[in-house]
Design an enzyme around this catalytic site. Structure first.
Site, PDB file in Angstrom:
ATOM      1  N   LYS A 183       0.872  -1.189   0.000  1.00 51.35           N
ATOM      2  CA  LYS A 183       0.000   0.000   0.000  1.00 51.35           C
ATOM      3  C   LYS A 183       0.898   1.224   0.000  1.00 51.35           C
ATOM      4  O   LYS A 183       1.878   1.275   0.743  1.00 51.35           O
ATOM      5  CB  LYS A 183      -0.862  -0.013   1.264  1.00 51.35           C
ATOM      6  CG  LYS A 183      -2.092   0.842   1.176  1.00 51.35           C
ATOM      7  CD  LYS A 183      -3.143   0.179   0.329  1.00 51.35           C
ATOM      8  CE  LYS A 183      -4.549   0.668   0.617  1.00 51.35           C
ATOM      9  NZ  LYS A 183      -5.524  -0.088  -0.179  1.00 51.35           N
ATOM     10  N   THR A 189      -4.214  -5.252   1.004  1.00 49.58           N
ATOM     11  CA  THR A 189      -3.514  -3.972   1.171  1.00 49.58           C
ATOM     12  C   THR A 189      -4.323  -3.048   2.083  1.00 49.58           C
ATOM     13  O   THR A 189      -3.770  -2.179   2.741  1.00 49.58           O
ATOM     14  CB  THR A 189      -3.214  -3.305  -0.193  1.00 49.58           C
ATOM     15  OG1 THR A 189      -4.428  -2.875  -0.786  1.00 49.58           O
ATOM     16  CG2 THR A 189      -2.477  -4.245  -1.128  1.00 49.58           C
ATOM     17  N   HIS A 226      21.644  26.574 -12.033  1.00 45.04           N
ATOM     18  CA  HIS A 226      22.481  27.661 -12.552  1.00 45.04           C
ATOM     19  C   HIS A 226      21.890  29.040 -12.288  1.00 45.04           C
ATOM     20  O   HIS A 226      20.673  29.236 -12.370  1.00 45.04           O
ATOM     21  CB  HIS A 226      22.665  27.484 -14.061  1.00 45.04           C
ATOM     22  CG  HIS A 226      23.208  26.130 -14.430  1.00 45.04           C
ATOM     23  ND1 HIS A 226      24.425  25.668 -13.974  1.00 45.04           N
ATOM     24  CD2 HIS A 226      22.697  25.130 -15.190  1.00 45.04           C
ATOM     25  CE1 HIS A 226      24.639  24.449 -14.457  1.00 45.04           C
ATOM     26  NE2 HIS A 226      23.598  24.096 -15.186  1.00 45.04           N
TER      27      HIS A 226
HETATM   28  O1  LIG Z   1      30.622  22.189 -10.818  1.00 44.05           O
HETATM   29  C1  LIG Z   1      30.382  21.967 -12.015  1.00 44.05           C
HETATM   30  N1  LIG Z   1      30.527  20.695 -12.514  1.00 44.05           N
HETATM   31  C2  LIG Z   1      30.279  20.389 -13.821  1.00 44.05           C
HETATM   32  O2  LIG Z   1      30.443  19.208 -14.247  1.00 44.05           O
HETATM   33  C3  LIG Z   1      29.865  21.442 -14.659  1.00 44.05           C
HETATM   34  N2  LIG Z   1      29.541  21.499 -15.967  1.00 44.05           N
HETATM   35  C4  LIG Z   1      29.203  22.796 -16.243  1.00 44.05           C
HETATM   36  O3  LIG Z   1      28.829  23.237 -17.373  1.00 44.05           O
HETATM   37  N3  LIG Z   1      29.314  23.553 -15.133  1.00 44.05           N
HETATM   38  C5  LIG Z   1      29.736  22.747 -14.124  1.00 44.05           C
HETATM   39  N4  LIG Z   1      29.976  22.977 -12.810  1.00 44.05           N
END
Ligand SMILES: O=c1[nH]c(=O)c2[nH]c(=O)[nH]c2[nH]1
Length: 307
Positions: free
Chosen positions: A15, A61, A264
């Protein structure tokens, strides 16, 4: 069973997402609280249900769901998600002759006690962010595997991160840098070295304390000291330091997996037809994005000595 000649059936049933919360009330009026989402999966001898429509060896269940509430009621003292998972797994493997092993997963909702005017509230909680997870496997012989983890630990530092020296080819646009943001959402899971029910620590809330301690080690290693921080040459290097710190600090943890997406923050530059430019990036204005993002994950375990 004719149906199984030349065939192999592997099966389990259970479950999912059984939600339960439990309040424990101290005599002095202080309350403790947990909210869990429980997944149960049973390995059991119930082949006739699959091949002959005979359910006589099936644990329903629905019964599993009710067991979660019954066991929550029985647990009269506050306990960790790990210990509750162990209570359930032990019950299924010992109570039902048909059940050979039980796997119980729990995700705990991060309710945290509030403080009002610096004083811990006796019965007030607010929802935090990262979640405590666990997976417990128990078999009939009492063999056990406890894995615990963290989900959704979002962390960021505004400096002391760079990325240099990587492979460059015709498709490489990324400039090298010693100054960037570093942001990730950590998913961690670690396995404890206890291998049987009889070897489990007896201390109440042992696993809750360990969870808090592991989280602290992960954060301390990611951020470094509060004034100067620590330089990270890559997510990979920081991930490794974090995993190594956990294994170094806690002898009862034999294995850790970390997943750390690289979320990013892109420099913003807005050129202008005329001078001066509208925005020239000076480590100040970023475009946050999580799509696409880097995916970096690794596991670190102890190599067992052959001695
Ligand atoms: O810390 C990072 N590792 C990566 O493998 C990677 N690849 C990337 O484009 N930027 C970064 N930054």
């Amino acid at each position: 069973m004719a149906e199984l000649i030349g065939l192999k059936l592997e099966q389990r049933h259970g479950k999912s997402r059984v939600r339960v919360s439990r309040v424990w009330r101290d005599r002095d009026g202080k309350h403790h609280f947990a909210e869990w989402s429980v997944n149960i999966s049973l390995l059991s001898d119930c082949l006739p249900a699959y091949v002959a429509g005979d359910n006589s060896d099936i644990v329903a269940t629905d019964t599993m769901k009710n067991t979660v509430y019954a066991k929550a009621k029985e647990c009269s003292e506050q306990l960790s998600a790990e210990d509750f998972a162990i209570v359930l797994a032990k019950h299924f493997t010992s109570f039902y002759q048909q059940v050979t092993a039980a796997i119980v997963n729990i995700v705990e909702k991060p309710w945290e006690r509030v403080s009002i005017k610096g004083q811990q509230h006796k019965h007030g909680f607010k929802l935090g962010s990262e979640r405590h997870t666990t997976e417990v496997m128990v078999d009939k012989s009492g063999a056990l595997c406890v894995t615990s983890g963290i989900e959704g630990l979002s962390i960021l530092k505004t400096t002391k991160s760079g990325f240099e020296g990587f492979i460059r080819d015709q498709y490489t646009m990324l400039p090298e840098t010693r100054e960037r943001m570093m942001a990730t959402e950590v998913t961690a899971s670690w396995r404890y070295s206890f291998e049987s029910l009889s070897s489990l620590p007896l201390k109440p809330l042992y696993f809750t304390e360990r969870y808090m301690d592991v989280k602290e080690v992960l954060l301390n290693t990611f951020f470094g000291p509060s004034k100067e921080g620590v330089y990270s040459p890559s997510v990979q290097a920081t991930l490794y330091e974090m995993a190594k710190a956990v294994l170094g600090r806690f002898p009862d943890i034999s294995f850790i997996q970390l997943k750390m997406p690289n979320l990013h923050f892109l420099p913003v530059n807005l050129p202008s037809k005329d001078n001066p430019v509208i925005v020239k990036f000076d480590d100040d204005v970023y475009l946050p994005t999580d799509e696409p993002h880097g995916t970096i994950q690794a596991t670190l375990s102890r190599i067992r000595s052959k001695m």
